[in-house]
Design an enzyme around this catalytic site. Structure first.
Site, PDB file in Angstrom:
ATOM      1  N   ASP A 168      -9.108 -23.829  -1.644  1.00  0.00           N
ATOM      2  CA  ASP A 168      -8.967 -22.450  -1.157  1.00  0.00           C
ATOM      3  C   ASP A 168      -8.141 -21.596  -2.116  1.00  0.00           C
ATOM      4  OD1 ASP A 168     -10.069 -20.892   0.940  1.00  0.00           O
ATOM      5  OD2 ASP A 168      -8.056 -20.518   1.674  1.00  0.00           O
ATOM      6  N   GLU A 227      -0.912 -14.271  -0.143  1.00  0.00           N
ATOM      7  CA  GLU A 227      -1.634 -15.541   0.020  1.00  0.00           C
ATOM      8  C   GLU A 227      -1.487 -16.407  -1.226  1.00  0.00           C
ATOM      9  OE1 GLU A 227      -5.930 -15.685   1.258  1.00  0.00           O
ATOM     10  OE2 GLU A 227      -5.234 -14.303   2.793  1.00  0.00           O
ATOM     11  N   GLU A 260     -13.182 -12.566   6.060  1.00  0.00           N
ATOM     12  CA  GLU A 260     -11.835 -12.532   6.653  1.00  0.00           C
ATOM     13  C   GLU A 260     -11.879 -12.961   8.123  1.00  0.00           C
ATOM     14  OE1 GLU A 260      -9.871 -12.556   4.381  1.00  0.00           O
ATOM     15  OE2 GLU A 260      -9.089 -10.613   3.757  1.00  0.00           O
ATOM     16  N   GLU A 289     -19.251 -20.446   4.387  1.00  0.00           N
ATOM     17  CA  GLU A 289     -17.988 -20.852   5.029  1.00  0.00           C
ATOM     18  C   GLU A 289     -18.119 -22.276   5.591  1.00  0.00           C
ATOM     19  OE1 GLU A 289     -14.916 -19.576   5.245  1.00  0.00           O
ATOM     20  OE2 GLU A 289     -15.314 -17.691   4.227  1.00  0.00           O
TER      21      GLU A 289
HETATM   22  C1  NSP Z   1     -13.157 -19.776   2.050  1.00  0.00           C
HETATM   23  C2  NSP Z   1     -12.236 -18.699   2.537  1.00  0.00           C
HETATM   24  N1  NSP Z   1     -12.704 -17.743   3.371  1.00  0.00           N
HETATM   25  C3  NSP Z   1     -11.855 -16.774   3.796  1.00  0.00           C
HETATM   26  C4  NSP Z   1     -10.572 -16.710   3.422  1.00  0.00           C
HETATM   27  C5  NSP Z   1      -9.648 -15.637   3.930  1.00  0.00           C
HETATM   28  N2  NSP Z   1      -9.158 -14.761   2.932  1.00  0.00           N
HETATM   29  C6  NSP Z   1     -10.124 -17.693   2.543  1.00  0.00           C
HETATM   30  N3  NSP Z   1      -8.839 -17.738   2.109  1.00  0.00           N
HETATM   31  N4  NSP Z   1     -10.956 -18.714   2.111  1.00  0.00           N
END
Ligand code: NSP
Length: 229
Positions: A55, A96, A148, A218
């Site tokens: 991520d 983040e 999001e 996702e």
């Molecule tokens: C795969 C993924 N999707 C969404 C997000 C949210 N910003 C993330 N951090 N990573």
């Protein structure tokens, strides 16, 4: 309803209409087994660590995508608040990235060693395709909302009453599951719905396809945490 054509009224709230239509894949993305295992406290921590490293790479690629939407919003010159909402999203991405850098060492994850897996590469390539100037703002903002919203909905589930989320993962869930992030997602949804209301049939189709692709990507992204990719 005043001032709107019948067609515009029918198209309003398009996002919820699409979520109802594509409920199965939406549920797959927002209630993935990784999330359910966090929520019931049975999470395999090596799966969490795999997700964490991947991520971080994704978020780095997400920043230029969001920047491209900011440019589209500015060029469209419609509602001035669009830019502010998108800018606040960029600010939270800054946080983040800092969070990933402080979280990774706690789990012995070396971010510089992470190799992006196929699902991550596919997702980043998709983001890049949406950055093209040929892609309408309406299509890009719909995809942005979906990206999001999947995290917000997923992690909020781990914070609900009765969840058994391990203490050491609560902060992670708070990051995306908190109310402020929920409000930000709602603002994005409002922008997307407002744009979709006025969109041509071609743009509507492209936005629906983009939304579906986000949901698929996702699911594949969460699947990477299984480590069998
Ligand atoms: C795969 C993924 N999707 C969404 C997000 C949210 N910003 C993330 N951090 N990573």
């Amino acid at each position: 309803m005043e001032g709107k054509t019948r067609e515009e009224v029918e198209k309003s709230g398009m996002i919820d209409t699409w979520l109802r239509k594509h409920r199965l894949i939406y549920t797959g993305a927002t209630r993935h087994p990784l999330i359910l295992s966090i929520r019931d406290g049975t999470v395999d921590l090596s799966a969490y660590k795999r997700w964490l490293g991947q991520d971080y790479i994704f978020v780095r690629a997400f920043v230029p995508f969001v920047a491209s939407i900011l440019i589209k919003a500015w060029k469209e010159c419609n509602d001035a608040t669009d830019m502010e909402v998108i800018l606040s999203g960029m600010a939270s991405l800054n946080d983040e990235i800092a969070w990933f850098k402080s979280e990774a060492p706690k789990w012995g994850v070396q971010l510089s060693d992470i190799v992006p897996q196929k699902a991550n590469q596919d997702y980043c390539r998709f983001l890049e395709s949406l950055m093209s100037t040929d892609v309408e703002y309406t299509v890009a903002i719909t995809a942005f909302w979906a990206i999001e919203a999947v995290y917000q909905t997923s992690f909020a589930l781990c914070l609900e009453d009765g969840s058994k989320t391990p203490t050491e993962l609560r902060e992670t869930c708070q990051r995306w599951g908190n109310d402020g992030f929920g409000q930000y997602c709602n603002s994005l949804k409002k922008i997307a719905n407002r744009r979709l209301e006025k969109a041509s049939d071609d743009v509507l189709s492209a936005a629906e396809v983009a939304l579906l692709r986000v949901l698929e990507l996702e699911v594949e992204f969460w699947n990477m945490s299984r480590g069998d990719a």
